[in-house]
Each structure stands twice: as C-alpha cells, then as structure tokens.
Design a protein around this motif. Structure first.
Motif, PDB file in Angstrom:
ATOM      1  N   ASP A  28      35.342 -52.998-120.717  1.00  0.00           N
ATOM      2  CA  ASP A  28      36.106 -53.008-119.466  1.00  0.00           C
ATOM      3  C   ASP A  28      36.795 -54.363-119.225  1.00  0.00           C
ATOM      4  OD1 ASP A  28      37.146 -52.065-117.071  1.00  0.00           O
ATOM      5  OD2 ASP A  28      35.414 -52.758-115.910  1.00  0.00           O
ATOM      6  N   LEU A  29      37.328 -54.954-120.298  1.00  0.00           N
ATOM      7  CA  LEU A  29      38.075 -56.211-120.161  1.00  0.00           C
ATOM      8  C   LEU A  29      39.574 -55.975-120.349  1.00  0.00           C
ATOM      9  CD1 LEU A  29      35.598 -58.402-122.220  1.00  0.00           C
ATOM     10  CD2 LEU A  29      36.004 -58.581-119.770  1.00  0.00           C
ATOM     11  N   LEU A  30      39.914 -54.971-121.141  1.00  0.00           N
ATOM     12  CA  LEU A  30      41.319 -54.604-121.371  1.00  0.00           C
ATOM     13  C   LEU A  30      41.494 -53.140-121.018  1.00  0.00           C
ATOM     14  CD1 LEU A  30      42.555 -55.997-124.823  1.00  0.00           C
ATOM     15  CD2 LEU A  30      43.191 -56.765-122.529  1.00  0.00           C
ATOM     16  N   GLN A  31      42.712 -52.800-120.582  1.00  0.00           N
ATOM     17  CA  GLN A  31      43.029 -51.388-120.315  1.00  0.00           C
ATOM     18  C   GLN A  31      44.438 -51.128-120.827  1.00  0.00           C
ATOM     19  OE1 GLN A  31      43.586 -50.650-116.078  1.00  0.00           O
ATOM     20  NE2 GLN A  31      43.911 -52.833-115.745  1.00  0.00           N
ATOM     21  N   GLU A  32      44.779 -49.853-120.951  1.00  0.00           N
ATOM     22  CA  GLU A  32      46.131 -49.524-121.375  1.00  0.00           C
ATOM     23  C   GLU A  32      46.718 -48.507-120.404  1.00  0.00           C
ATOM     24  OE1 GLU A  32      46.572 -48.918-125.496  1.00  0.00           O
ATOM     25  OE2 GLU A  32      48.663 -48.279-125.306  1.00  0.00           O
ATOM     26  N   ASN A  33      47.897 -48.864-119.838  1.00  0.00           N
ATOM     27  CA  ASN A  33      48.623 -47.912-118.980  1.00  0.00           C
ATOM     28  C   ASN A  33      50.077 -47.938-119.406  1.00  0.00           C
ATOM     29  OD1 ASN A  33      46.899 -49.695-116.634  1.00  0.00           O
ATOM     30  ND2 ASN A  33      46.436 -47.535-116.881  1.00  0.00           N
ATOM     31  N   ASP A  34      50.665 -46.767-119.528  1.00  0.00           N
ATOM     32  CA  ASP A  34      52.088 -46.660-119.879  1.00  0.00           C
ATOM     33  C   ASP A  34      52.429 -47.516-121.095  1.00  0.00           C
ATOM     34  OD1 ASP A  34      52.354 -45.058-117.650  1.00  0.00           O
ATOM     35  OD2 ASP A  34      52.825 -46.777-116.347  1.00  0.00           O
ATOM     36  N   ALA A  35      51.594 -47.458-122.106  1.00  0.00           N
ATOM     37  CA  ALA A  35      51.809 -48.192-123.359  1.00  0.00           C
ATOM     38  C   ALA A  35      51.873 -49.701-123.149  1.00  0.00           C
ATOM     39  CB  ALA A  35      53.056 -47.696-124.082  1.00  0.00           C
ATOM     40  N   ARG A  36      51.267 -50.189-122.073  1.00  0.00           N
ATOM     41  CA  ARG A  36      51.143 -51.648-121.878  1.00  0.00           C
ATOM     42  C   ARG A  36      49.657 -51.984-121.907  1.00  0.00           C
ATOM     43  NH1 ARG A  36      56.039 -53.809-120.113  1.00  0.00           N
ATOM     44  NH2 ARG A  36      55.078 -55.833-119.803  1.00  0.00           N
ATOM     45  N   LEU A  37      49.352 -52.996-122.702  1.00  0.00           N
ATOM     46  CA  LEU A  37      47.980 -53.474-122.780  1.00  0.00           C
ATOM     47  C   LEU A  37      47.818 -54.559-121.733  1.00  0.00           C
ATOM     48  CD1 LEU A  37      45.798 -52.593-124.754  1.00  0.00           C
ATOM     49  CD2 LEU A  37      46.428 -54.533-126.210  1.00  0.00           C
ATOM     50  N   LYS A  38      46.819 -54.443-120.870  1.00  0.00           N
ATOM     51  CA  LYS A  38      46.683 -55.432-119.797  1.00  0.00           C
ATOM     52  C   LYS A  38      45.213 -55.684-119.476  1.00  0.00           C
ATOM     53  CE  LYS A  38      49.308 -52.661-117.204  1.00  0.00           C
ATOM     54  NZ  LYS A  38      50.001 -52.054-116.064  1.00  0.00           N
ATOM     55  N   LEU A  39      44.982 -56.788-118.774  1.00  0.00           N
ATOM     56  CA  LEU A  39      43.619 -57.136-118.371  1.00  0.00           C
ATOM     57  C   LEU A  39      43.146 -56.203-117.261  1.00  0.00           C
ATOM     58  CD1 LEU A  39      44.039 -61.030-118.075  1.00  0.00           C
ATOM     59  CD2 LEU A  39      42.878 -59.815-119.928  1.00  0.00           C
ATOM     60  N   THR A  40      41.865 -55.878-117.261  1.00  0.00           N
ATOM     61  CA  THR A  40      41.254 -55.228-116.101  1.00  0.00           C
ATOM     62  C   THR A  40      40.895 -56.336-115.100  1.00  0.00           C
ATOM     63  OG1 THR A  40      39.065 -55.533-117.022  1.00  0.00           O
ATOM     64  CG2 THR A  40      40.188 -53.459-117.559  1.00  0.00           C
ATOM     65  N   ARG A  41      40.419 -55.969-113.925  1.00  0.00           N
ATOM     66  CA  ARG A  41      39.976 -56.990-112.940  1.00  0.00           C
ATOM     67  C   ARG A  41      38.870 -57.864-113.562  1.00  0.00           C
ATOM     68  NH1 ARG A  41      41.128 -57.747-106.965  1.00  0.00           N
ATOM     69  NH2 ARG A  41      39.336 -58.870-106.192  1.00  0.00           N
ATOM     70  N   ARG A  42      37.971 -57.225-114.282  1.00  0.00           N
ATOM     71  CA  ARG A  42      36.898 -57.980-114.952  1.00  0.00           C
ATOM     72  C   ARG A  42      37.487 -58.872-116.051  1.00  0.00           C
ATOM     73  NH1 ARG A  42      31.575 -57.946-117.085  1.00  0.00           N
ATOM     74  NH2 ARG A  42      31.664 -57.318-119.253  1.00  0.00           N
TER      75      ARG A  42
END
Ligand code: SF4
Length: 393
Positions: A363-377
């Motif tokens: 739960d450190l990285l997430q992917e939305n709409d083909a963008r890799l991004k940080l989670t809040r954690r």
C-alpha cells in the motif's frame, strides 16, 4: 480534493534544450544552525567578485545568447541579501544570455526582513514575478531556535509588499523544531492560512552532519522529534492545505489553483535545466554537471578562464529512467506509463516488476488511469519507496 495533472513548462525530453535556469546566490547574513547549503555567511564583500565570475560562467558555458527559457529561479543562500544595485547587475547578467517573456515564471528566494519598498521596485524592474519567503515560523521562540532574524509582523509586511508586484507569493515553513508540539505546529499552519499567499512549502527540520544543530544532538542537548510526531505534523499540513482548498501537488508543496511552482516541476518531470553559481547542478543532454561548491574555488576557476564544473556524470539510460521514476513520484499526480515508455524506450516497470508489485502490495504505490502514484502511506514513507526503486534487487 481532485489532483490536477501538472505539466512541465514546455520540453520534456532530456535531450532537448533546457527551458529552465537556476542561479545560485550563495550569500547569507549568518549561517542558520541547521543549514548545510553552499553559501558564505557575513562575507558580502565577495559579492562583486561572485557577480563577475557568474558573468564569465554564462559566457563560457552557453554558446548562444538570447536562449529562450520559461522559468528562471534565483535561489540560495539568500538572493535578497544583494543590495538594489547588485540585484540590477545580477538580472542584467542573466538577461545578457537568456530571454523570457512576461508570461514566464521568474522566482526569487528572499528573507522577510530584507523586503522593503525600494527592493520591491528593483525586483519588479528585474522581472521577478514570484517571491518565495523563508518565513519558517510565526512563533517568536521557534524563530529564535532556528536563528532567524525576523518576527511574524515582518513576514506579514513582506507578504504585503511582495503582493504589490508579484503574481505569486510563497512561504516556506519548517516543522519538527526542538521542543515543538503538534499544537504549536497547528498554530503556524493556521497563521499561514490567514496570510494572502498562493503557495506553501513545508519542510521537516533535519539535523545534517557538520551543522551546529547536529552537534547539539550529538551532545545530548536536543533530540529530534520522534517519528510519530513528525508524521502527525506532516498530516496536519495536508489537512490544513485541504481546508484552504489548495492542491497538494508535491510531497512538500501546496498551491492555490494554477499556482504551482513551474520551475520545480521541471526538476520533478526530469526535464533538462541549466544551473549556474557555486554548487549549482545542470541536467543537459542526459548529463548531470555539478559546479564546485566553494565560492572561492568557483571564482578562481572562472578568473583563470576555466569552467567551474567539478563533476560531470553521463547517466546510463536504465539509471536515468529509474531516477526519473523515483523523483517523478514526488508529484502527487504520479507518472504516466505511456509517456514514460515513450520517453525512455522501456516500460515503466522494466526490471522493476518485483519492486513495484511489492510497493503496491504494501500500500505504498497505486495505479489509476495508467498513472503510477504514491498512496497516502507512500507519501509518508517516500524515502523508502525511492530507495526501493533506485536499488530494486
Ligand atoms: S537563510 Fe536559508 S540559506 Fe541562509 S543560512 Fe539560513 S537556512 Fe541557510
């Protein structure tokens, strides 16, 4: 709050001509106890020599005059330490080599106590349209601990004066000072919300080896704020920005709509940039160049007709791509898979399949709409995320 996808000023390929210029102005009245930047404290008599060396550096390193750029950033040190005549000369030197339009972003870092009407006129004439004030706090006790020479009234006056000519005013605040409580930090954030600014950067106080603050920790006089308190302070800054309706667009940066710092976005997007002055780094043609940090070495080399570069490192493509991913993740909009693979000629997770899968599972990285991004954690634990990407095995 929805995150906007910020874009770089113009170019994005690392081999294109830089459209961003950083000028390091290495002078301060006094070296604050926590600061390990390349600068000279209390040696203003070196300013004329620095300006002559800077002119020479621009002549030697930039082959064509009139290069168009989109952002110029005068950082330090404290650029506002220069008097009006010296600032006029500084702006003229940069204008001899680079040109920019009225729409370009021209930022200058300033100490609140340096800001007065005459200086404001000089900055306006020089084309400065964004001022970043090193406020650090509104609390008298915290300002004293941080060895700053201003008070809350000086910050408010400086903001008012800067608003009269700049289209964007930013404040820097520090959290985690010795003895600071979560409630103290909440008051700083509240004061900042009441000030008519467009941008806020919040930094955790770090105790760097060799600084006076570091020595005080070593002697047991101070202890850094514990990890839980620092995390709570950081989360309070996120909540405070959200209360104001601001965008949290980079780990340490918050802005009103359309008020992000475009110059810094150049760095986070991995676009090329020029850097001049002692200790300044450039990224051009896939090569990272760093100048000598010592002002005297910098001046002596230029006076002898030599470029002041201390290190020059050509980043091999896999390394460059990983560094770009790590730094790009600082932006909360994340990194676009397609843009990344188009630019680097390899998929974003090339060689990083295991690392990225693990970061997602934790739960450190997430992917939305083909963008890799940080989670809040992941935002809270960014250093660990970056380390895993840079050393995936
Ligand atoms: S004013 Fe800023 S750059 Fe200068 S010594 Fe203090 S922290 Fe460092």
């Amino acid at each position: 709050m929805a995150l906007m996808v910020a874009s770089a000023p113009t170019e994005s390929a690392e081999l294109s001509a830089p459209r961003a210029v950083y000028i390091h102005v290495p002078f301060c009245r006094h070296r604050c106890g926590y600061c390990n930047f390349a600068l000279e404290a209390g040696r203003d008599y070196l300013i004329p020599r620095y300006l002559a060396a800077l002119r020479r550096e621009l002549e030697l390193r930039v082959s064509a005059n009139g290069c168009r750029v989109d952002t110029v950033y005068f950082g330090g040190g404290t650029p506002s330490r220069l008097d009006g005549r010296q600032l006029d000369e500084l702006f003229a030197i940069v204008r001899e080599t680079f040109s920019w339009s009225a729409e370009s972003e021209v930022s200058l870092e300033a100490n609140p106590s340096d800001i007065h009407q005459d200086l404001a006129r000089c900055l306006a004439q020089g084309g400065v349209n964004r001022v970043s004030l090193g406020a650090q706090s509104f609390h008298p006790d915290k300002l004293r601990i941080l060895e700053r020479d201003h008070d809350a009234a000086t910050i408010l006056r400086a903001v008012d004066i800067c608003r009269s000519f700049a289209r964007s005013v930013s404040l820097d605040l520090i959290f985690g000072a010795p003895g600071e409580s979560l409630a103290d930090w909440g008051l700083d954030l509240q004061r900042a919300r009441e000030v008519p600014i467009d941008h806020l950067s919040t930094y955790e106080l770090t105790f760097e080896k060799g600084t006076r603050f570091w020595n005080r920790v070593l002697r047991g006089e101070w202890s850094p704020a514990n990890e839980d308190l620092r995390a709570d302070m950081y989360e309070l800054a996120l909540d405070s920005a959200a209360q104001r309706g601001w965008e949290h667009y980079e780990i340490s940066s918050f802005a009103a709509v359309d008020m992000q710092c475009l110059h810094n976005i150049t760095y986070w997007n991995g676009a090329p940039f020029w850097g001049f002055g002692p200790g300044a780094a450039s990224f051009i043609g896939g090569c990272r160049l760093t100048n000598h940090a010592s002002l005297l070495t910098y001046c002596r080399r230029l006076e002898a007709g030599l470029v002041p570069t201390q290190t020059s490192e050509h980043l091999e493509p896999v390394r460059a791509a990983r560094e770009q991913l790590a730094i790009g993740l600082r932006m909360l909009c994340g990194v676009d898979r397609q843009e990344f693979s188009h630019r680097w000629g390899r998929p974003i997770d090339d060689g990083l399949e295991t690392a990225i899968a693990e970061l997602q599972a934790c739960d450190l990285l997430q992917e939305n709409d083909a963008r890799l991004k940080l989670t809040r954690r992941g935002i809270l634990l960014y250093d660990g995320v970056a380390a895993r990407i840079l050393a995936p095995h």
